[in-house]
Write a protein that holds these residues in place. Structure first.
Motif, PDB file in Angstrom:
ATOM      1  N   LEU A 155       0.837  -1.202   0.000  1.00 61.39           N
ATOM      2  CA  LEU A 155       0.000   0.000   0.000  1.00 61.39           C
ATOM      3  C   LEU A 155       0.871   1.251   0.000  1.00 61.39           C
ATOM      4  CD1 LEU A 155      -2.850  -0.694   2.608  1.00 61.39           C
ATOM      5  CD2 LEU A 155      -2.995  -0.725   0.107  1.00 61.39           C
ATOM      6  N   LEU A 156       2.022   1.151   0.685  1.00 64.93           N
ATOM      7  CA  LEU A 156       2.906   2.321   0.750  1.00 64.93           C
ATOM      8  C   LEU A 156       3.600   2.572  -0.592  1.00 64.93           C
ATOM      9  CD1 LEU A 156       4.449   1.915   4.304  1.00 64.93           C
ATOM     10  CD2 LEU A 156       3.009   3.806   3.520  1.00 64.93           C
ATOM     11  N   ASP A 157       3.917   1.492  -1.321  1.00 65.03           N
ATOM     12  CA  ASP A 157       4.495   1.686  -2.656  1.00 65.03           C
ATOM     13  C   ASP A 157       3.504   2.481  -3.496  1.00 65.03           C
ATOM     14  OD1 ASP A 157       5.417  -0.720  -1.339  1.00 65.03           O
ATOM     15  OD2 ASP A 157       6.467  -1.298  -3.163  1.00 65.03           O
ATOM     16  N   ALA A 158       2.234   2.037  -3.427  1.00 63.45           N
ATOM     17  CA  ALA A 158       1.187   2.728  -4.197  1.00 63.45           C
ATOM     18  C   ALA A 158       0.978   4.138  -3.673  1.00 63.45           C
ATOM     19  CB  ALA A 158      -0.117   1.941  -4.134  1.00 63.45           C
ATOM     20  N   GLU A 159       1.069   4.289  -2.333  1.00 62.91           N
ATOM     21  CA  GLU A 159       0.843   5.611  -1.737  1.00 62.91           C
ATOM     22  C   GLU A 159       1.815   6.659  -2.282  1.00 62.91           C
ATOM     23  OE1 GLU A 159      -0.684   5.853   2.243  1.00 62.91           O
ATOM     24  OE2 GLU A 159       1.073   6.974   2.876  1.00 62.91           O
ATOM     25  N   MET A 160       3.078   6.268  -2.491  1.00 60.54           N
ATOM     26  CA  MET A 160       4.062   7.203  -3.039  1.00 60.54           C
ATOM     27  C   MET A 160       3.600   7.721  -4.398  1.00 60.54           C
ATOM     28  SD  MET A 160       6.320   7.601  -0.870  1.00 60.54           S
ATOM     29  CE  MET A 160       6.481   6.873   0.749  1.00 60.54           C
ATOM     30  N   ILE A 161       3.084   6.802  -5.202  1.00 63.85           N
ATOM     31  CA  ILE A 161       2.640   7.178  -6.547  1.00 63.85           C
ATOM     32  C   ILE A 161       1.386   8.052  -6.461  1.00 63.85           C
ATOM     33  CG2 ILE A 161       1.856   6.260  -8.780  1.00 63.85           C
ATOM     34  CD1 ILE A 161       3.491   3.690  -8.050  1.00 63.85           C
ATOM     35  N   ILE A 162       0.501   7.677  -5.536  1.00 63.73           N
ATOM     36  CA  ILE A 162      -0.749   8.445  -5.385  1.00 63.73           C
ATOM     37  C   ILE A 162      -0.439   9.884  -4.942  1.00 63.73           C
ATOM     38  CG2 ILE A 162      -2.901   8.635  -4.056  1.00 63.73           C
ATOM     39  CD1 ILE A 162      -2.893   5.501  -3.949  1.00 63.73           C
ATOM     40  N   ILE A 163       0.461  10.023  -3.954  1.00 69.00           N
ATOM     41  CA  ILE A 163       0.810  11.371  -3.466  1.00 69.00           C
ATOM     42  C   ILE A 163       1.398  12.207  -4.605  1.00 69.00           C
ATOM     43  CG2 ILE A 163       2.358  12.693  -1.972  1.00 69.00           C
ATOM     44  CD1 ILE A 163       2.228  10.319   0.008  1.00 69.00           C
ATOM     45  N   ALA A 164       2.403  11.633  -5.278  1.00 75.49           N
ATOM     46  CA  ALA A 164       3.077  12.385  -6.340  1.00 75.49           C
ATOM     47  C   ALA A 164       2.072  12.752  -7.434  1.00 75.49           C
ATOM     48  CB  ALA A 164       4.226  11.562  -6.918  1.00 75.49           C
ATOM     49  N   TYR A 165       1.255  11.789  -7.801  1.00 77.47           N
ATOM     50  CA  TYR A 165       0.291  12.038  -8.878  1.00 77.47           C
ATOM     51  C   TYR A 165      -0.731  13.093  -8.458  1.00 77.47           C
ATOM     52  CZ  TYR A 165      -2.936  11.262 -12.671  1.00 77.47           C
ATOM     53  OH  TYR A 165      -3.720  11.440 -13.769  1.00 77.47           O
ATOM     54  N   ASP A 166      -1.211  12.998  -7.220  1.00 79.26           N
ATOM     55  CA  ASP A 166      -2.214  13.960  -6.744  1.00 79.26           C
ATOM     56  C   ASP A 166      -1.652  15.382  -6.703  1.00 79.26           C
ATOM     57  OD1 ASP A 166      -3.962  11.897  -6.514  1.00 79.26           O
ATOM     58  OD2 ASP A 166      -4.389  12.162  -4.374  1.00 79.26           O
ATOM     59  N   ILE A 167      -0.394  15.521  -6.301  1.00 78.10           N
ATOM     60  CA  ILE A 167       0.208  16.857  -6.277  1.00 78.10           C
ATOM     61  C   ILE A 167       0.256  17.416  -7.701  1.00 78.10           C
ATOM     62  CG2 ILE A 167       2.388  18.108  -5.909  1.00 78.10           C
ATOM     63  CD1 ILE A 167       2.795  16.290  -3.412  1.00 78.10           C
ATOM     64  N   LEU A 168       0.700  16.585  -8.638  1.00 78.02           N
ATOM     65  CA  LEU A 168       0.812  17.055 -10.023  1.00 78.02           C
ATOM     66  C   LEU A 168      -0.561  17.378 -10.603  1.00 78.02           C
ATOM     67  CD1 LEU A 168       3.538  14.559 -11.289  1.00 78.02           C
ATOM     68  CD2 LEU A 168       3.853  16.919 -10.512  1.00 78.02           C
ATOM     69  N   SER A 169      -1.562  16.562 -10.269  1.00 78.28           N
ATOM     70  CA  SER A 169      -2.868  16.877 -10.866  1.00 78.28           C
ATOM     71  C   SER A 169      -3.557  18.027 -10.146  1.00 78.28           C
ATOM     72  CB  SER A 169      -3.787  15.665 -11.010  1.00 78.28           C
ATOM     73  OG  SER A 169      -3.642  14.803  -9.963  1.00 78.28           O
ATOM     74  N   GLU A 170      -3.251  18.199  -8.849  1.00 76.77           N
ATOM     75  CA  GLU A 170      -3.821  19.372  -8.172  1.00 76.77           C
ATOM     76  C   GLU A 170      -3.274  20.679  -8.760  1.00 76.77           C
ATOM     77  OE1 GLU A 170      -4.708  18.795  -4.142  1.00 76.77           O
ATOM     78  OE2 GLU A 170      -4.759  20.932  -3.657  1.00 76.77           O
ATOM     79  N   LEU A 171      -2.039  20.629  -9.263  1.00 79.97           N
ATOM     80  CA  LEU A 171      -1.489  21.804  -9.949  1.00 79.97           C
ATOM     81  C   LEU A 171      -2.225  22.058 -11.260  1.00 79.97           C
ATOM     82  CD1 LEU A 171       2.290  21.055  -9.449  1.00 79.97           C
ATOM     83  CD2 LEU A 171       1.136  23.115  -8.641  1.00 79.97           C
ATOM     84  N   GLY A 172      -2.874  21.016 -11.762  1.00 78.52           N
ATOM     85  CA  GLY A 172      -3.612  21.155 -13.022  1.00 78.52           C
ATOM     86  C   GLY A 172      -2.920  20.474 -14.198  1.00 78.52           C
ATOM     87  N   LEU A 173      -1.796  19.779 -13.932  1.00 77.98           N
ATOM     88  CA  LEU A 173      -1.070  19.136 -15.034  1.00 77.98           C
ATOM     89  C   LEU A 173      -1.901  18.012 -15.650  1.00 77.98           C
ATOM     90  CD1 LEU A 173       2.530  19.065 -13.563  1.00 77.98           C
ATOM     91  CD2 LEU A 173       1.761  20.323 -15.580  1.00 77.98           C
ATOM     92  N   LYS A 174      -1.875  17.957 -16.967  1.00 84.05           N
ATOM     93  CA  LYS A 174      -2.720  16.988 -17.671  1.00 84.05           C
ATOM     94  C   LYS A 174      -1.905  15.893 -18.360  1.00 84.05           C
ATOM     95  CE  LYS A 174      -6.896  18.766 -17.257  1.00 84.05           C
ATOM     96  NZ  LYS A 174      -6.618  20.143 -16.807  1.00 84.05           N
ATOM     97  N   ASN A 175      -0.821  16.328 -18.976  1.00 82.65           N
ATOM     98  CA  ASN A 175      -0.106  15.468 -19.908  1.00 82.65           C
ATOM     99  C   ASN A 175       0.832  14.504 -19.173  1.00 82.65           C
ATOM    100  OD1 ASN A 175       0.525  14.707 -22.435  1.00 82.65           O
ATOM    101  ND2 ASN A 175       1.288  16.721 -23.101  1.00 82.65           N
ATOM    102  N   LEU A 176       0.267  13.659 -18.269  1.00 76.79           N
ATOM    103  CA  LEU A 176       1.121  12.854 -17.388  1.00 76.79           C
ATOM    104  C   LEU A 176       1.039  11.375 -17.728  1.00 76.79           C
ATOM    105  CD1 LEU A 176       0.059  14.446 -13.977  1.00 76.79           C
ATOM    106  CD2 LEU A 176       2.171  14.906 -15.242  1.00 76.79           C
ATOM    107  N   GLU A 177       2.148  10.685 -17.535  1.00 75.35           N
ATOM    108  CA  GLU A 177       2.107   9.236 -17.663  1.00 75.35           C
ATOM    109  C   GLU A 177       2.826   8.607 -16.467  1.00 75.35           C
ATOM    110  OE1 GLU A 177       2.564   5.906 -21.074  1.00 75.35           O
ATOM    111  OE2 GLU A 177       4.231   7.317 -20.961  1.00 75.35           O
TER     112      GLU A 177
END
Ligand code: ATP
Ligand code: MG
Length: 419
Positions: A137-159
């Motif tokens: 769950l923590l491995d996934a959590e790292m990805i979720i946190i990073a992704y959420d920060i980037l999408s909260e900024l409004g970034l779209k073009n992410l992979e």
């Protein structure tokens, strides 16, 4: 003229609001996930990074700012923060106070690379480390946190790219198979990859050389050498990401060559920043704490490059930050009354208002220009005839209305500014 060192950048006041904005999202998001900030020194003993990042990596072999200090000690400016966080964790026996420690950090890092867009010699990262648990769950959590920060900024073009490296014993078997395969193509490998064949064969997957890439396309894949436990770990990471509605691709070329990396690795890339496209990277490192002299405890983390994130935001034109404004500009009409202006300014600043006034004995016209430059919401005129009645004039710069306010009634002034 003395200039800033190549590859370093001044962050000027005109750019600071986007940094504050990014930092505030980072701090809020990581606090929501209950990570606590840690601040470690900018420099450490060179050995920490040599062991903690690995002699075989580009960072340690080519990029570190290492020097001898006046007592002959080898010191290195931190090129990343995982090793420092783990050092602090061990040094302060933090595992005794809490069995799972969740840290985050924000700050400058130093690497002597060829400067280009999105690649600097002093740059900033934020990141997180969770020490003490092997829960996927923590491995996934790292990805979720990073992704959420980037999408909260409004970034779209992410992979989001993920991979699993399993555990060292699985990799040993695999590495031999990979070497067997590569022996048949050895003469066609790039010079760099020929070297890596012996030092760090997995890293040949990182090569940007066209011919290497072609050869690696048909290479055996580590994922086929993982046992059930590792595959299960990876499955939980993937299902957790799916439940969190994060799209990802499994990229088997995403490798880190060192023994203390285990299980998950990931990277988030942006299609909006050109060739330096990785915004962040991370993964699990169950062997690192022990490698650095601590107990045999697992860990997982990520780091994100802030300049690159801001560059992606600029290229996607998504940072609509509010214009800087001040609450009040005090125009002093009569220079001999500037002590009154200053007294008012101090009083209002102490009440949390953003107040500016003239320090250059400027004309009234020039002071008004300043008020406009600072986007003052109100202007206060001090020193006209009203002053004989102990009054000043407050002008609302949005609707143009004016009113007299008694100097003895600072509360009324405060009230007006708050409107
Ligand atoms: P790259 O492949 O781009 O060199 P890396 O693998 O060296 O990246 P990491 O060590 O994983 O990068 O660091 C995490 C993030 O920090 C990167 O994804 C990137 O956004 C940022 N970063 C790394 N090096 C630099 C640099 N020299 N200048 C600016 N940002 C950087
Ligand atoms: Mg690099």
């Amino acid at each position: 003229m003395i200039k800033a060192i190549t590859g370093t950048k001044d962050i000027l006041p005109s750019e600071i609001s986007k940094w504050y904005f990014l930092e505030s999202i980072v701090k809020k998001k990581l606090s929501n996930f209950n990570y606590k900030e840690i601040r470690t020194p900018i420099f450490e003993n060179t050995t920490l990074f040599a062991r903690g990042i690995g002699e075989g990596t580009d960072i340690v072999s080519k990029e570190m700012y290492t020097f001898l200090d006046r007592s002959g000690e080898s010191i290195t400016l931190r090129p990343e923060l995982t090793a420092s966080v783990v050092r602090a964790f061990i040094e302060h026996s933090l595992e005794k106070k809490q069995s799972l420690n969740k840290f985050f950090y924000i700050g400058p890092m130093f690497r002597q690379e060829r400067p280009q867009a999105g690649r600097y010699r002093q740059f900033h990262q934020f990141g997180a480390e969770a020490l003490g648990s092997n829960d996927p769950l923590l491995d996934a959590e790292m990805i979720i946190i990073a992704y959420d920060i980037l999408s909260e900024l409004g970034l779209k073009n992410l992979e989001v790219k993920i991979n699993s490296l399993g555990v060292p014993s699985e990799r040993e078997v695999y590495k031999n198979e990979l070497k067997e395969y590569l022996k048949n193509h050895f003469s066609k490998l790039s010079e760099e990859s020929k070297k890596r064949f012996n030092t760090n064969v997995l890293r040949i997957f990182d090569s940007k050389d066209e011919r290497d890439i072609e050869i690696m396309k048909k290479a055996p894949l580590l994922i086929n050498y993982l046992n059930e436990e590792s595959l299960n770990h990876f499955e939980v990471v993937k299902s957790t990401l799916k439940n969190a509605k994060i799209n990802f691709v499994v990229d088997s070329s995403l490798v880190r060559g060192l023994d203390y990396y285990t299980h998950t690795t990931f990277e988030i890339v942006s299609g909006s920043v050109g060739s330096q496209s990785a915004l962040c990277g991370g993964g699990r490192y169950n062997g690192l704490i022990k490698e650095l002299g601590g107990s045999d405890l697992p860990g997982v983390g990520f780091a994100a490059g802030m300049e690159r994130i801001l560059l992606a935001c600029e290229n996607e034109n998504i940072l609509n930050l509010p214009e800087d404004k001040i609450d009040l500009y005090i125009v002093t009409l009569d220079k001999s009354k500037s002590d009154i202006s200053y007294k008012i300014a101090v009083e209002l600043r102490r009440k949390n208002k953003i107040v500016e006034l003239d320090y250059l004995s400027r004309s009234v016209k020039a002071q008004m220009r300043e008020a406009n430059k600072f986007n003052a919401k109100f202007v206060l005129f001090v020193g006209g005839e009203e002053l004989n009645n102990n009054e000043v004039i407050l002008k609302n710069m949005i609707d143009g209305t004016q009113e007299n306010i008694s100097l003895s009634d600072i509360d009324k002034l405060l009230y007006k500014l708050g409107e």
